[in-house]
Design an enzyme around this catalytic site. Structure first.
Site, mmCIF file in Angstrom:
data_model
loop_
_atom_site.group_PDB
_atom_site.id
_atom_site.type_symbol
_atom_site.label_atom_id
_atom_site.label_comp_id
_atom_site.label_asym_id
_atom_site.label_seq_id
_atom_site.Cartn_x
_atom_site.Cartn_y
_atom_site.Cartn_z
ATOM 1 N N VAL A 79 4.165 1.712 1.659
ATOM 2 C CA VAL A 79 4.306 0.266 1.446
ATOM 3 C C VAL A 79 3.940 -0.534 2.693
ATOM 4 O O VAL A 79 3.865 -0.010 3.795
ATOM 5 C CB VAL A 79 5.749 -0.080 1.001
ATOM 6 C CG1 VAL A 79 6.072 0.620 -0.298
ATOM 7 C CG2 VAL A 79 6.759 0.304 2.086
ATOM 8 N N GLU A 80 3.715 -1.843 2.478
ATOM 9 C CA GLU A 80 3.368 -2.799 3.542
ATOM 10 C C GLU A 80 2.196 -2.315 4.385
ATOM 11 O O GLU A 80 2.219 -2.365 5.615
ATOM 12 C CB GLU A 80 4.592 -3.119 4.414
ATOM 13 C CG GLU A 80 5.655 -3.900 3.665
ATOM 14 C CD GLU A 80 6.692 -4.527 4.573
ATOM 15 O OE1 GLU A 80 6.415 -4.695 5.766
ATOM 16 O OE2 GLU A 80 7.785 -4.847 4.082
ATOM 17 N N GLY A 81 1.161 -1.848 3.715
ATOM 18 C CA GLY A 81 -0.017 -1.328 4.393
ATOM 19 C C GLY A 81 0.053 0.180 4.458
ATOM 20 O O GLY A 81 0.741 0.732 5.311
ATOM 21 N N ARG B 163 6.948 -6.846 9.192
ATOM 22 C CA ARG B 163 6.593 -5.432 9.264
ATOM 23 C C ARG B 163 7.091 -4.797 10.560
ATOM 24 O O ARG B 163 7.172 -3.584 10.669
ATOM 25 C CB ARG B 163 5.067 -5.282 9.119
ATOM 26 C CG ARG B 163 4.615 -3.861 8.934
ATOM 27 C CD ARG B 163 3.166 -3.780 8.487
ATOM 28 N NE ARG B 163 2.274 -4.519 9.338
ATOM 29 C CZ ARG B 163 0.949 -4.610 9.131
ATOM 30 N NH1 ARG B 163 0.409 -4.032 8.084
ATOM 31 N NH2 ARG B 163 0.180 -5.298 9.951
#
Length: 840
Positions: free
Chosen positions: A501-503, A379
């Site tokens: 996305v990704e949190g 991330r």
């Protein structure tokens, strides 16, 4: 004697603020002083007894002794065990994931600036630079974003082949497995450059190099799994995807309903094979529709205890070839006209052997920890890089457009309203790119900065959103009309994808940055939690005693430091830097101490409810984040050799970050419970009131000038983006128009001056030019420069149009100057064939 006592109190405050670790030494010194006072003073005996009692109590609390542990710490430990909420296994694994890096310094209240500046400047190797200048440059030249997003709805086949053949899918895979073995900085630079050309290509390359099968195999795979899969992934023989998100479990991924049951079954003609029967339903899986290798997260159960005594084994990860019987690959999603492959997949009672588990049986139930550790690094790279790429494209294009586009005989970039937006665009890019590079450098140093990764994911995507919004505002109609000539529209459309996305960003800001940072980055909180959970009573008491009283001294020290530095405006704080930067280092040190103190007060007052007071947690996270971003801006400026031309960008970034930090403090104070506590905190942290103002208009004007004018500062700011050499490419046209328009500006001014003095009486621009040459106002060479500049300006500002029903294949764009003053219209239409309708 009274004067001696006052001096002693001041010395004690100084010790608390700067030398809290020296308590035993200062206790002995204080005792000697009190003995001297006892023999020499004329104070009444009752006062001396009181002073000695207070001293003994202080000595008891300040020094780690068995007496303190028995009389004080044991009772406190029992209280903590009652009031602290239980930490679940998934929460503990998330908290223990990754490493603490510069965020720990900021949480300490004592950031070590010399340590930060001593880290080597992140740089690319010669091989990585050659890859960027070679295959990446070539790939960018092959990409036509309009063709990709509107006509094909996919990358062309020859582009996919180029990506596979040149190792783009194996950048993070070591060379021993046929990968490129690139650094995190190189990975970031590749994604950033591709984003300036095509978001679809960037995402298609970033996903296999981010959280996915390759990353998981590298860290946890068995040697057999690595030897088989990593070379195939590196060469593009396997197309990977990773399936985590379910319809019922998005942000709450730890509670995924997808499950597997350990059993024995038939596999490839063999019976009694130990394996799992899996049932799942996933969605939003990037590369899923074309994947040949499916990474799958699920909860594994073992009711027959075939591999252990527990029924619920926990979240587990497996690699499953998509050709496996029962694996269902669905159709594709269309996220905001982004055409990277993304879609659902599912399976019911799909049997696979146990060796499909990543890492084998030893890693059954370790999936959440594996994901959190890999996410901490992944991330930090991909999404920040794509946001910075979009910001670089926006900055260079908008600066050029602001100089080329004219209204009222003036470049629109000269209007103060547009200057304000341009300053935000360039200023945000400077600090975004600084954070990108510094974070990638940390990963290359071996860090897995979990909190920092959340900071850069949230703040770089959010600042990127502001950049593209401002760029669209400046471009106006040019930005909103889609077509081959539009270089911003798709980026604007697709910005919410990176936000989601990704949190998801709301979750990341309100729950993760401070929620995780308060425990991981704080020097004592995690130690206290671990002590409370320690089953050994003696070890728990000893650990808790050291952690708790260290925490108390930490709070008192930061309170004293914050108040002292607030009173003095941090002018006596030792700091690196020169006349341009030292004050920034001093103020960040001050705000770091204030943050550490206020965070502890908030945690003490609100306790476990702070976890539910998400807006307060978000503001604390904002403070930590802005301190990190500001640190990265200073690090970048020092690493770049302190170029004077970049000072406006540095000043804008720092003043903006300091203002945002102060605003987050005040937002916190205004929403804490009660009136007295917020008033006290405000008095301690900002005794003189508000001090940090946003960047002023004059500074914004200087920043805007960097974006509007070709030069070294503009090139440094947008370094790493792709600029085509094709004269028909819209960005190349804009760059050429910028140079031509600047060269023609003095000549255009001559013509305007002549018109005002009635030397040129014609109302026609074309007649103006002919008359100006005839009257000797401009030369024939100058005439050619002006005509060239006007033609390029015209080409740069034009937009595309389509048939009325949008179903035909023709696209028209006016590319040559058109006279609107009664002269013959000279219209040259560029016509190109589109394959979109046929393919649809």
């Amino acid at each position: 004697m009274t004067a001696i006592l006052v001096v002693a109190v001041i010395a004690a405050l100084w010790v608390l603020a700067y030398h809290r670790a020296a308590a035993p030494v200062w206790t002995l010194a204080a005792a000697a002083g009190l003995v001297l006072i006892t023999y020499l003073t004329v104070w009444p005996a009752s006062m001396l007894v009181t002073v000695w009692i207070l001293f003994l109590l202080g000595a008891l609390l300040l020094n780690p002794t068995p007496v303190r542990r028995i009389l004080v710490s044991r009772a406190l430990l029992n209280v903590f065990r009652r009031i602290l909420p239980a930490v679940s296994q998934t929460e503990r694994e998330a908290l223990e994931a990754g490493t603490v890096w510069w965020d720990g310094d900021l949480f300490s209240g004592r950031p070590d600036w010399r340590k930060l500046l001593s880290y080597p400047k992140p740089t690319l190797s010669a091989e990585e630079r050659a890859f960027l200048d070679g295959p990446v440059e070539t790939l960018c030249g092959m990409l036509d974003d309009w063709e990709i997003t509107h006509e094909r709805c996919d990358l062309p086949q020859h582009v996919w082949q180029f990506i596979k053949e040149h190792g783009f899918l194996g950048m993070i895979i070591p060379k021993q497995y046929a990968g490129l073995g690139f650094s995190a900085l190189a990975h970031s630079a590749v994604i950033m450059k591709l984003t300036t050309r095509s978001g679809t290509a960037a995402v298609s390359v970033m996903v296999p190099n981010s959280l996915g099968p390759a990353e998981l195999l590298l860290h946890y795979g068995t040697q057999e799994q690595k030897d088989y899969y990593l070379p195939r992934l590196a060469k593009g023989l396997e197309m990977p995807c990773f399936a985590l998100t379910s319809p019922e479990a998005g942000s709450d991924a730890g509670n995924i309903p997808d499950f597997g049951v350990v059993c024995r079954g038939e596999w490839q003609g063999r019976t009694g094979v130990l394996g799992m029967r899996l049932t799942w339903e996933k969605r939003y899986i990037t590369l899923g529709p074309i994947a040949t290798l499916l990474g799958l997260a699920f909860r594994l159960y073992d009711p027959d205890h075939l591999i252990g005594p527990r029924d619920d084994l926990g979240i587990t990860l497996a690699l499953i070839p998509t050709r496996t019987p029962g694996v269902q690959i669905g159709r594709r999603h269309l996220p905001l006209n982004a055409v990277f492959m993304n879609g659902p997949n599912w399976g019911r009672d799909v049997f696979v052997p146990m060796e499909y588990v990543i890492g084998g049986v030893d890693y059954v139930g370790q999936g959440w920890k594996m994901l959190m550790n890999c996410l901490a690094a992944g991330r930090s790279i991909s999404l920040p890089a794509s946001s910075v790429g979009m910001a670089k494209l926006s900055t260079r294009a908008t600066g050029a457009y602001g100089r080329v586009r004219q209204q009222f005989n003036l470049p629109i970039g000269r209007f103060e309203g547009v200057e304000e937006a341009l300053a935000r665009i360039a200023g945000n890019l400077y600090i975004m790119d600084a954070a990108r590079v510094m974070t990638a450098g940390a990963v290359d140093l071996g860090e897995k900065p979990s909190v920092v990764s959340a900071i850069v994911k949230y703040h770089l995507t959010e600042r990127g959103r502001q950049v593209i919004n401002d760029a669209m505002d400046v471009h106006g109609g040019k930005g909103i009309c889609l077509g081959p000539s539009n270089y911003l529209g798709r980026a604007y459309q697709q910005t919410p994808i990176a936000i989601t996305v990704e949190g998801a960003n709301i979750l990341t800001r309100s729950m993760i940055i401070f929620g995780q940072g308060a425990i991981r980055g704080h020097p004592f909180v995690l130690r206290e939690i671990n002590a409370v959970a320690e089953p050994d009573a003696s070890a728990a008491l000893k650990s808790f005693d050291a952690a708790f009283f260290g925490h108390v001294a930490f709070v008192v020290s930061n309170k004293a430091r914050a108040f002292w530095m607030g009173l003095t405006r941090a002018r006596f704080v030792a700091a690196p830097g020169d006349a341009q930067t030292s004050r920034y280092f001093q103020q960040l040190t001050r705000l770091s101490s204030a943050f550490a103190y206020v965070a502890d007060v908030a945690m003490f007052v609100l306790g476990g409810s702070l976890k539910r007071r998400e807006r307060l947690s978000a503001r604390l996270g904002d403070i930590l984040s802005e301190l990190y971003l500001a640190s990265s801006a200073l690090k970048r400026f020092e690493d770049d050799g302190c170029p004077a031309e970049d000072l406006p960008l540095l000043h804008w970034s720092m003043q903006d970050a300091l203002s945002r930090t102060e605003g987050a403090f005040y937002g916190l104070f205004e929403n804490l419970p009660g009136r007295f506590l917020p008033w006290v905190l405000r008095l301690i942290v900002f005794p003189w009131g508000r001090e940090f103002r946003p960047p002023r208009d004059r500074l914004g004007h200087q920043v805007c000038a960097i974006a509007l004018n070709p030069g070294a500062a503009r090139d440094r700011l947008t370094a790493g983006m792709f600029i085509s050499t094709d004269e028909n490419d819209p960005i190349a046209t804009l760059e050429a128009a910028l140079v031509a328009v600047i060269a023609a500006e003095p000549i255009e001014q001559k013509i305007r001056t002549a018109r005002k003095t009635s030397t040129l009486a014609s109302a026609s621009h074309e007649h103006d030019l002919a008359s100006a040459v005839a009257q000797g106002i401009i030369s024939k060479g100058e005439l050619e420069l002006v005509q060239h500049a006007r033609a390029l300006r015209r080409k740069a500002i034009m937009v595309d149009d389509f048939p009325k029903d949008l179903g035909k294949t023709e696209i028209y764009q006016t590319t040559q100057p058109v006279s609107f003053e009664g002269l013959k219209v000279q219209n040259i239409n560029a016509k190109e064939e589109s394959r979109g309708a046929k393919q649809s």
